[in-house]
Enzyme design. Structure first.
Site, short mmCIF file in Angstrom:
data_model
loop_
_atom_site.label_atom_id
_atom_site.label_comp_id
_atom_site.label_asym_id
_atom_site.label_seq_id
_atom_site.Cartn_x
_atom_site.Cartn_y
_atom_site.Cartn_z
N LYS A 223 0.83 -1.21 0.00
CA LYS A 223 0.00 0.00 0.00
C LYS A 223 0.87 1.27 0.00
O LYS A 223 2.08 1.19 -0.05
CB LYS A 223 -0.97 -0.04 1.18
C1 LIG Z 1 -5.53 -4.35 1.02
C2 LIG Z 1 -6.99 -4.13 1.04
C3 LIG Z 1 -7.78 -4.40 2.17
C4 LIG Z 1 -7.25 -5.11 3.36
O1 LIG Z 1 -6.18 -4.48 3.95
P1 LIG Z 1 -5.31 -5.26 5.05
O2 LIG Z 1 -4.59 -4.14 5.75
O3 LIG Z 1 -4.41 -6.17 4.32
O4 LIG Z 1 -6.26 -5.94 5.94
C5 LIG Z 1 -9.12 -4.06 2.14
N1 LIG Z 1 -9.67 -3.50 1.06
C6 LIG Z 1 -8.96 -3.24 -0.06
C7 LIG Z 1 -9.62 -2.59 -1.22
C8 LIG Z 1 -7.60 -3.57 -0.10
O5 LIG Z 1 -6.89 -3.34 -1.21
#
Ligand SMILES: *Cc1c(COP(=O)(O)O)cnc(C)c1O
Length: 422
Positions: A223
């Protein structure tokens, strides 16, 4: 040459939705020029590789030396910094965006049979959070241009049992918040935003994550800001922030993390049955310094995003639409659509060939109804959300890490053209 030549890159967990980790085939050298990959295997371009600076490393080491590894002052610092960046009063750090979504859902006090509308084109965690909170997910289709949840499809999905809307700012592009909020107001629905891609996103001058009752962010390795694993909930409501804090740590009375501080032992009291969703200082140590570079990293990704758009124009791929006026696109993903009928290469072949060029790509996402669990539990069929299905079967995300050098970006562009026989 085998996969072991890429050992250092295996320090990073492969994201489950990335296909960067498939072993590239071996080519005989010097026989067929076209068989020489754009990048050598030892320089495999990892999709979504994080940029970790010396400041992060020093802060983690300082945490280790201090002996305070759990939830503590660094988490509080990260929360305060994040709240300031977005411009909102309350930020609660948790262990993941999935946890953030789950706890935000719980603050709504949903009953069995209550419905929450979300997009058919998202990561499974979005839908799972609704299910974990005891509610029933209802899918809306996406807009073919923006790939975001389509307000008219949301409107059509509202029933007397609908309690909330859970939009996802896919790739960092803001959803149509005016329209979604109008639907929410009309039907008395709560709005919770999945901002996993959208830390830098703005819509009409306002930050994503501040429109509804809560905004949920992710600091997973791929991210825009990373803590390894981690998440954050933003909410204007003091009472929701307090409840989420309690729920994130076993349901223990607030500030329970202080119970082993240098102020000495203090009793804590369990006020409800909570979860183990707290963030640790080791994670926040990364986040504090990542956050300091959030804007410069965004500027770099934006540069790369624009270069892809410029240099891939005319190639037989659908490129992402320009950001809408008066919005700020977080440039988390650069998604192209590979239409096999049009360019002669199927999406999956495109993915395989890019991987063979030693360039990792991602797929965001197969539409939710493609997954057997949801088909079996809810009777969903992919054709019920045709736009999400079409995009989910054609989409490929090119590397867009702020850590890419100009030469890396050139390699990606050359590989795309080679793979499509341009
Ligand atoms: C990565 C992601 C999540 C989950 O995030 P985590 O921190 O890995 O739990 C939820 N929604 C979207 C759209 C994502 O890309």
């Amino acid at each position: 040459m085998d996969g072991t030549t890429r050992t250092p890159e295996r320090l990073f967990d492969p994201p489950s939705h990335s296909v960067a980790w498939r072993d590239a085939p071996v080519f005989g050298q010097g026989r067929d020029v076209s068989a020489v990959p754009i990048r050598p295997p030892e320089r495999f371009l990892v999709f979504g590789a994080p940029v970790i600076g010396e400041a992060e490393i020093a802060e983690v080491v300082a945490s280790l030396r201090s002996g305070w590894l759990g939830t503590g002052p660094k988490v509080a610092r990260f929360e305060a910094g994040f709240a300031t960046y977005v411009g909102t009063p309350n930020a609660v750090a948790v262990s993941s965006c999935t946890a953030a979504l789950h706890l935000s859902m719980l603050t709504l006090g949903l009953q069995l049979g209550d419905e929450v509308i979300t997009t058919a084109l998202t990561f499974a965690a979005t839908v799972n959070a609704i299910i974990h909170a005891g509610a029933t997910p209802v899918l809306a289709d996406v807009d073919p241009q923006t790939m975001n949840i389509d307000p008219s499809s949301v409107e059509a999905a509202v029933t007397p049992r609908t309690r909330a809307i859970l939009p996802v700012h896919l790739a960092g592009r803001a959803c149509q918040m005016d329209e979604l909020m109008a639907i929410g107001d009309e039907h008395g629905l709560a709005l919770i935003e999945d901002c996993a891609h959208a830390i830098e996103t703005q819509y009409h001058g306002r930050h994503a994550g501040t429109f509804g009752r809560a905004g949920c962010f992710s600091f997973y390795v791929t991210k825009n800001v990373i803590t390894g694993e981690g998440g954050m909930v933003l909410t204007e409501r003091e009472e929701d922030a307090a409840r989420i804090k309690v729920l994130a740590l076993h349901g223990m009375s607030s500030d329970a993390w202080r119970r082993f501080s240098d102020e000495g032992y203090r009793h804590y009291y369990v006020t409800e049955c909570g979860y183990k969703y707290n963030m640790t200082d080791l994670q926040a140590a990364l986040g504090i310094h990542q956050l300091a570079r959030v804007e410069s990293n965004w500027a770099r990704r934006q540069q790369i995003w624009k270069r892809y758009r410029r240099e891939l124009e005319g190639v037989e791929l659908d490129l992402p639409a320009e950001p809408e006026p008066d919005t700020r696109h977080a440039c988390h993903l650069f998604q192209v659509l590979v239409d096999g009928d049009c360019c002669g290469v199927s999406r999956d072949t495109f993915v395989e060939r890019m991987t063979a060029e030693n360039i990792g790509v991602g797929v965001h996402y197969l539409s939710i109804p493609e997954h057997p669990y949801y088909q079996q539990r809810f009777g969903w069929r992919t054709e019920m959300w045709p736009e999400a299905r079409r995009i989910g079967r054609a989409t490929v995300s090119l590397p867009l890490s702020a850590g890419l050098a100009d030469d890396d970006v050139a390699d990606v562009i050359a590989a795309v053209k080679k793979v499509l026989n341009v």
